[in-house]
Write a protein that holds these residues in place. Structure first.
Motif, mmCIF file in Angstrom:
data_model
loop_
_atom_site.group_PDB
_atom_site.id
_atom_site.type_symbol
_atom_site.label_atom_id
_atom_site.label_comp_id
_atom_site.label_asym_id
_atom_site.label_seq_id
_atom_site.Cartn_x
_atom_site.Cartn_y
_atom_site.Cartn_z
ATOM 1 N N ARG A 400 -93.576 23.139 -23.721
ATOM 2 C CA ARG A 400 -94.636 23.778 -24.471
ATOM 3 C C ARG A 400 -95.532 24.605 -23.818
ATOM 4 O O ARG A 400 -95.705 24.387 -22.767
ATOM 5 C CB ARG A 400 -95.525 22.617 -25.241
ATOM 6 N N ALA A 401 -96.346 25.351 -24.528
ATOM 7 C CA ALA A 401 -97.453 26.150 -23.832
ATOM 8 C C ALA A 401 -98.449 25.367 -23.387
ATOM 9 O O ALA A 401 -98.401 23.977 -24.094
ATOM 10 C CB ALA A 401 -97.929 26.996 -25.106
ATOM 11 N N GLU A 402 -99.191 25.476 -22.252
ATOM 12 C CA GLU A 402 -100.262 24.719 -21.847
ATOM 13 C C GLU A 402 -101.197 24.158 -22.729
ATOM 14 O O GLU A 402 -101.551 23.008 -22.454
ATOM 15 C CB GLU A 402 -100.881 25.447 -20.525
ATOM 16 N N ASP A 403 -101.594 24.977 -23.798
ATOM 17 C CA ASP A 403 -102.645 24.462 -24.808
ATOM 18 C C ASP A 403 -101.995 23.268 -25.590
ATOM 19 O O ASP A 403 -102.788 22.695 -26.288
ATOM 20 C CB ASP A 403 -103.005 25.667 -25.323
ATOM 21 N N TRP A 405 -99.915 21.010 -24.063
ATOM 22 C CA TRP A 405 -99.552 19.878 -23.030
ATOM 23 C C TRP A 405 -100.347 18.522 -23.741
ATOM 24 O O TRP A 405 -101.580 18.768 -24.090
ATOM 25 C CB TRP A 405 -100.058 20.185 -21.765
ATOM 26 N N THR A 410 -95.208 17.799 -21.069
ATOM 27 C CA THR A 410 -95.252 19.012 -21.286
ATOM 28 C C THR A 410 -93.848 19.469 -22.344
ATOM 29 O O THR A 410 -93.681 20.464 -22.656
ATOM 30 C CB THR A 410 -95.212 19.992 -20.176
#
Length: 559
Positions: A400-403, A405, A410
């Motif tokens: 997933r994108a960091e935002d 997590w 992740t």
């Protein structure tokens, strides 16, 4: 596990009390007999949406009670504790009432509860898998937990969760420090002036009370001196009290031996009085010496008190809080001066925490990919006997994108399936038909079910549209699953019904009063069970051949 279910006035069920045991419980009956009503009633007790149409016509309300026997480490105990509910342990009772006008109430262990809490607890107790059931493994939110449990990744998942919490804490500390430093920088001039003022004033703890006492003494010094002088004159002027007491003591002492002891008490009292009078004179002299008539000192005290109280009012604190205020403002000012270092250290701590989380999450992701390969192989091996030989099961793991997590890592995890060769895999609920979906769910549960999972599974017509060897394969897998979990299955398949360790038949009959059709459930003994399996084999007209086939089927399963 589910141990009892009590239903009152739900559609065609006027009154029903059932008990359940471990193992595989099969529920059979003709189409339209009311098997789905049982599931609707159970759903009410588990927090499902209440529809006033479920209330029996003419009844004021419907009521469903479900009783569970749960282990000491079951997550329902934690939910009860978090919401302040009494928890006797062992037995858990969920109750739901539904009024004819649609109003609903929920109870947990006979204590009023929200429908939301009832649903949370229900989801930890029973999982329902069916052709049209939107819950269970159809929900992608359940896929990560199942994969982690299958791969034995509990310790790794906990480490990631702890690392994520540490990262969030570090980020909050950095944000708070930056916010405080920014606010302090905006107020630098005010802080510098206030700290200098307070440092020069140098307030001391308890100083206000001490100054007030000294001020009171100075303000009344003349009155105090006048009163003490008058008292001293009375005690020492002319013939002093002490002299008078001593004279009286001497007069009586000369004749005491002739009084036969009658004057002994008086003489002792006079002796004490002489001592006390002398002590009173000394104390009075000391008090007089301590009186300060210095009016300049009074002015200094007034000025000090005025300064302390004025500064305290300005900062809206008590005088005794000024010392703490000075220290706090000095700390804020130091933060301004040391902003780059302090915030820099917290930024580094946050970066270290993120790096630690990222490292553990990547390791968990790698372990999940390994577990996914094993899970896919095991599930795909189960599909051909379930007449899904053309289907292909795949566990999809994407970062997933960091935002996005989170505490679970992740990875975005979802179970995909393709039911036709060459067709791309897609979500379970969108690619598989109802019957296919139910059998895929069964294969997943057979492969991945763990003793720590939800303790009761319900399958609604998992054998729909299959028969013969496929139905037997379904029954065999349900029986295998029931060795570690309680399994309830609604079935039209004699091969599945023959596998049950407990057999309930659902049917309709006319009520004794009013002739209204009602649903009844009966537990079948060995002979009745053979008759029911024979009915399922042959239809309404049960033949001797069907009975013989039923006997062979039941004996074959027992063997």
């Amino acid at each position: 596990m589910l141990t009892a279910l009590s239903i009152r006035d739900v559609v065609l069920i006027d009154r029903l009390d059932l008990t359940f045991e471990d193992g595989l419980c099969v529920l059979t009956g003709e189409t339209g007999a009311g098997k789905s009503i049982l599931l609707d009633a159970l759903g009410l007790a588990l927090g499902a949406r209440g529809d006033s149409g479920l209330v029996t016509h003419g009844a004021e309300r419907a009521m469903v009670t479900a009783v569970f026997d749960i282990s000491p480490d079951h997550p329902a105990h934690l939910l009860l504790a978090e919401h302040g509910f009494d928890d006797p342990g062992g037995e858990l009772v969920l109750r739901r009432t539904l009024q004819a006008d649609g109003r609903s109430r929920a109870f947990v262990n006979d204590q009023p509860a929200s429908i939301g809490l009832l649903r949370q607890i229900g989801q930890s107790l029973i999982e329902i898998q069916g052709q049209f059931e939107p819950r269970g493994l159809i929900d992608p939110a359940t896929h990560r937990a199942l994969l982690d449990a299958y791969g034995g990744l509990g310790a790794e998942a906990r480490a990631v969760r702890d690392a994520h919490a540490a990262w969030r804490d570090a980020a909050r500390a950095r944000e708070e420090a930056e916010s405080a430093a920014s606010a302090a920088a905006r107020d630098r001039d005010f802080l510098e002036h206030s700290v200098a003022e307070l440092s020069q004033l140098d307030p001391q703890a308890g100083e206000e009370e001490e100054l007030a006492e000294r001020r009171s003494r100075l303000m009344h010094a003349e009155q105090l001196v006048e009163a003490m002088n008058a008292a001293s004159a009375e005690l020492t002027g002319g013939r002093s009290v002490e002299d008078a007491l001593q004279a009286a003591q001497k007069q009586l002492a000369r004749v005491a031996d002739k009084a036969g002891g009658a004057l002994d008490g008086t003489l002792q009292a006079l002796g004490r009085a002489v001592l006390e009078a002398a002590e009173a004179v000394r104390e009075l002299e000391a008090a007089g010496a301590a009186i300060d008539l210095d009016q300049q000192g009074l002015e200094e005290i007034d000025e000090r008190l005025f300064s302390l109280r004025a500064v305290a009012r300005k900062h809206q604190v008590g005088v005794d809080d000024l010392t703490e205020l000075r220290d706090r403002m000095a700390g804020q000012l130091a933060l301004v001066h040391d902003r780059s270092d302090a915030v820099g250290r917290l930024i580094q701590a946050e970066a270290d925490a993120r790096s630690r989380y990222r490292q553990l999450a990547q390791a968990l992701g790698a372990a999940r990919r390994g577990a996914a390969v094993r899970l896919d192989g095991a599930v795909n091996a189960e599909l051909p006997p379930l007449r899904l030989d053309k289907a292909r099961f795949l566990t999809s793991i994407e970062e997933r994108a960091e935002d996005a997590w989170g505490a679970d890592g992740t990875d975005r995890i979802s179970f995909l399936v393709s039911t036709n060769p060459g067709a791309p895999e897609g979500p379970l609920s969108k690619v598989a038909s109802g019957g296919e979906l139910s059998r895929i769910m069964l294969a997943l549960k057979v492969v991945a079910a763990e003793p720590g999972d939800v303790p009761t599974l319900v399958f609604d017509e998992v054998d729909a549209n299959v028969g013969g060897a496929t139905a037997d394969a379904v029954g065999e897998r349900l029986a295998r699953l029931a060795r570690g979990l309680q399994v309830l299955v609604i079935t039209h398949s004699p091969q599945v019904a023959a596998r049950g360790t407990d057999h309930l038949r659902v049917g309709k009959e006319d009520a004794m009063v009013g002739g209204v059709t009602v649903t009844r459930v009966s537990r079948l003994d060995e002979n009745a069970r053979r008759e029911e399996v024979a009915r399922m084999l042959s239809g309404a007209a049960i033949t001797d051949e069907a009975r013989a086939a039923a006997t062979r089927l039941l004996k074959g399963v027992e063997a």
